[in-house]
Design an enzyme around this catalytic site. Structure first.
Site, short mmCIF file in Angstrom:
data_model
loop_
_atom_site.label_atom_id
_atom_site.label_comp_id
_atom_site.label_asym_id
_atom_site.label_seq_id
_atom_site.Cartn_x
_atom_site.Cartn_y
_atom_site.Cartn_z
N ASP A 42 45.56 36.07 40.30
CA ASP A 42 45.74 37.47 39.91
C ASP A 42 46.84 37.49 38.85
OD1 ASP A 42 44.78 40.20 41.62
OD2 ASP A 42 46.41 40.50 40.18
N ASP A 68 46.60 35.38 33.90
CA ASP A 68 45.90 36.44 33.18
C ASP A 68 44.56 35.85 32.75
OD1 ASP A 68 44.87 38.31 31.47
OD2 ASP A 68 46.73 38.62 30.35
N TYR A 162 31.96 49.64 29.06
CA TYR A 162 31.86 49.11 30.43
C TYR A 162 30.39 48.81 30.75
CZ TYR A 162 32.73 48.80 35.50
OH TYR A 162 32.83 48.38 36.81
N LYS A 166 29.12 45.09 31.47
CA LYS A 166 28.64 44.75 32.80
C LYS A 166 27.15 44.37 32.78
CE LYS A 166 32.28 45.05 35.54
NZ LYS A 166 32.83 43.84 36.20
N THR A 197 37.18 51.47 46.78
CA THR A 197 38.27 50.49 46.72
C THR A 197 39.54 51.24 46.28
OG1 THR A 197 37.88 49.92 44.42
CG2 THR A 197 36.62 48.68 46.05
N1 LIG Z 1 35.62 49.69 42.74
C1 LIG Z 1 34.43 50.08 42.34
O1 LIG Z 1 33.94 51.18 42.63
C2 LIG Z 1 33.61 49.12 41.50
C3 LIG Z 1 32.30 49.49 41.18
C4 LIG Z 1 31.55 48.62 40.39
C5 LIG Z 1 32.09 47.43 39.97
N2 LIG Z 1 33.36 47.09 40.31
C6 LIG Z 1 33.89 45.81 39.81
O2 LIG Z 1 34.47 45.08 40.88
C7 LIG Z 1 35.53 44.28 40.35
C8 LIG Z 1 36.78 44.47 41.17
O3 LIG Z 1 37.03 45.82 41.31
P1 LIG Z 1 38.19 46.32 42.27
O4 LIG Z 1 38.16 47.83 42.22
O5 LIG Z 1 38.12 45.66 43.57
O6 LIG Z 1 39.44 45.73 41.46
P2 LIG Z 1 40.93 46.15 41.24
O7 LIG Z 1 40.99 47.11 40.07
O8 LIG Z 1 41.58 46.50 42.54
O9 LIG Z 1 41.50 44.75 40.67
C9 LIG Z 1 41.49 43.59 41.47
C10 LIG Z 1 42.65 42.72 41.02
O10 LIG Z 1 42.43 42.22 39.68
C11 LIG Z 1 43.68 42.02 39.11
N3 LIG Z 1 43.58 41.88 37.65
C12 LIG Z 1 43.43 42.85 36.72
N4 LIG Z 1 43.43 42.32 35.47
C13 LIG Z 1 43.56 40.98 35.61
C14 LIG Z 1 43.64 39.90 34.70
N5 LIG Z 1 43.56 40.10 33.38
N6 LIG Z 1 43.78 38.64 35.18
C15 LIG Z 1 43.88 38.42 36.52
N7 LIG Z 1 43.82 39.42 37.45
C16 LIG Z 1 43.66 40.68 37.00
C17 LIG Z 1 44.50 43.24 39.55
O11 LIG Z 1 45.89 42.99 39.50
C18 LIG Z 1 44.00 43.44 40.98
O12 LIG Z 1 44.88 42.84 41.93
C19 LIG Z 1 35.68 44.64 38.87
O13 LIG Z 1 34.98 43.70 38.09
C20 LIG Z 1 34.99 46.00 38.79
O14 LIG Z 1 34.48 46.29 37.51
C21 LIG Z 1 34.14 47.91 41.06
#
Ligand SMILES: NC(=O)c1ccc[n+]([C@@H]2O[C@H](COP(=O)([O-])OP(=O)(O)OC[C@H]3O[C@@H](n4cnc5c(N)ncnc54)[C@H](O)[C@@H]3O)[C@@H](O)[C@H]2O)c1
Length: 267
Positions: A42, A68, A162, A166, A197
């Site tokens: 992370d 990163d 996005y 995606k 989430t």
């Molecule tokens: N939450 C939703 O409703 C949803 C819906 C569709 C898709 N997604 C996808 O699921 C995935 C995770 O979503 P989430 O809501 O669990 O995530 P989140 O936004 O909680 O992020 C998860 C972690 O990623 C870390 N992060 C961010 N940028 C980073 C980087 N450059 N390098 C390393 N770590 C990094 C953040 O610090 C965080 O701890 C994403 O790809 C998102 O597009 C989420």
């Protein structure tokens, strides 16, 4: 069933942006529960330390690394650190990503570039440095996290970059799968729908909900045919299946985890 004992899993974005269970955090914990040693990445050290603490409290194995996922040298170094710690990588979960609203006319070029990098370059870099490891091993399973925004366009909300990135993740996974199908490496995509989430409270309430969390949550729940958003655990279970040996004949495809959202079409 779904036993990962002896396997090493590298999970990116393994923390959460706020309290609760993000997709990567739930996935890291579930893979550890099934016996995998987890290498959790992370860019926010405290976020991934929390995940590691949860895994340790359950008796699992987890090493954290701050990285990163947008920076090639950092990803290369993280893969080297995982190999130094565990000696192999059996599972790669490319989970980093997120949305930014807007269409081509109103979106600054740098926001477009950042979205494409955030959602598409991150799985590219993960695969770039892990695939040679898996190829040497003659085995591996990769899951990239997409979004229903890449499959189905809502009429209410436009987030062009996005959606494009995606959708790109799904094609990227299929292409990787074809390139490595005869090398023992599988690559698939999990496509989350509307998930509750920490991101919802952390960012979407401000972006989409006029700071009224209750109203936004009710709206999101109502737009899903099953009547509620999913959770990070729903994503984690789909990921677990795809990386398990039970899915050994599955590659180049996706599992949509959306409570029927895609099947329903625009409302
Ligand atoms: N939450 C939703 O409703 C949803 C819906 C569709 C898709 N997604 C996808 O699921 C995935 C995770 O979503 P989430 O809501 O669990 O995530 P989140 O936004 O909680 O992020 C998860 C972690 O990623 C870390 N992060 C961010 N940028 C980073 C980087 N450059 N390098 C390393 N770590 C990094 C953040 O610090 C965080 O701890 C994403 O790809 C998102 O597009 C989420």
């Amino acid at each position: 069933m779904l036993d990962l004992a002896g396997k090493v899993a590298l999970v990116t974005g393994a923390g959460s942006v706020g309290p609760g269970w993000g997709n990567g955090k739930a996935t890291a914990v579930l893979l550890a529960r099934q016996g995998a040693a987890v290498f959790a990445l992370d860019n926010v050290p405290a976020a991934v330390e929390e995940t590691a603490g949860l895994i340790a409290a359950e008796g699992g194995t987890c090493t954290t690394h701050t990285c990163d996922m947008l920076v090639a040298e950092a990803v290369e170094a993280a893969v080297a650190a995982c190999l130094a710690r565990f000696g192999r990588i059996d599972i790669l979960i490319n989970n980093v990503g997120g949305s930014h609203p807007g269409g081509p006319a109103d979106m600054p070029e740098e926001v477009w570039d950042r979205q494409i990098d955030f959602n598409l370059k991150t799985p590219f870099l993960g695969c770039k440095y892990v695939l040679p490891v898996m190829e040497r091993q003659g085995a591996g399973a990769i899951v990239n996290i997409s979004s229903v925004a890449g499959l189905r366009m809502g009429t209410g909300r436009v987030h062009t970059a996005y959606s494009a990135s995606k959708a790109g993740v799904i094609a990227f996974s299929k292409s990787v799968a074809m390139g490595y199908a005869r090398k023992g490496i599988r690559c698939n995509t999990v496509v989350p729908g509307l998930m509750h989430t920490p991101l919802v409270e952390h960012r979407l309430v401000g972006q989409l909900g006029a700071n009224d969390a209750e109203a936004l949550i009710a709206r999101r729940n109502n737009s899903v045919p099953m009547g509620k958003m999913g959770s990070g655990w729903d994503i984690a279970h789909a990921v677990l299946f795809l990386v398990s040996d039970e899915a050994k004949y599955i590659t180049g495809t996706e599992i949509v985890v959306d409570g029927g959202f895609t099947a329903a079409g625009p409302v």
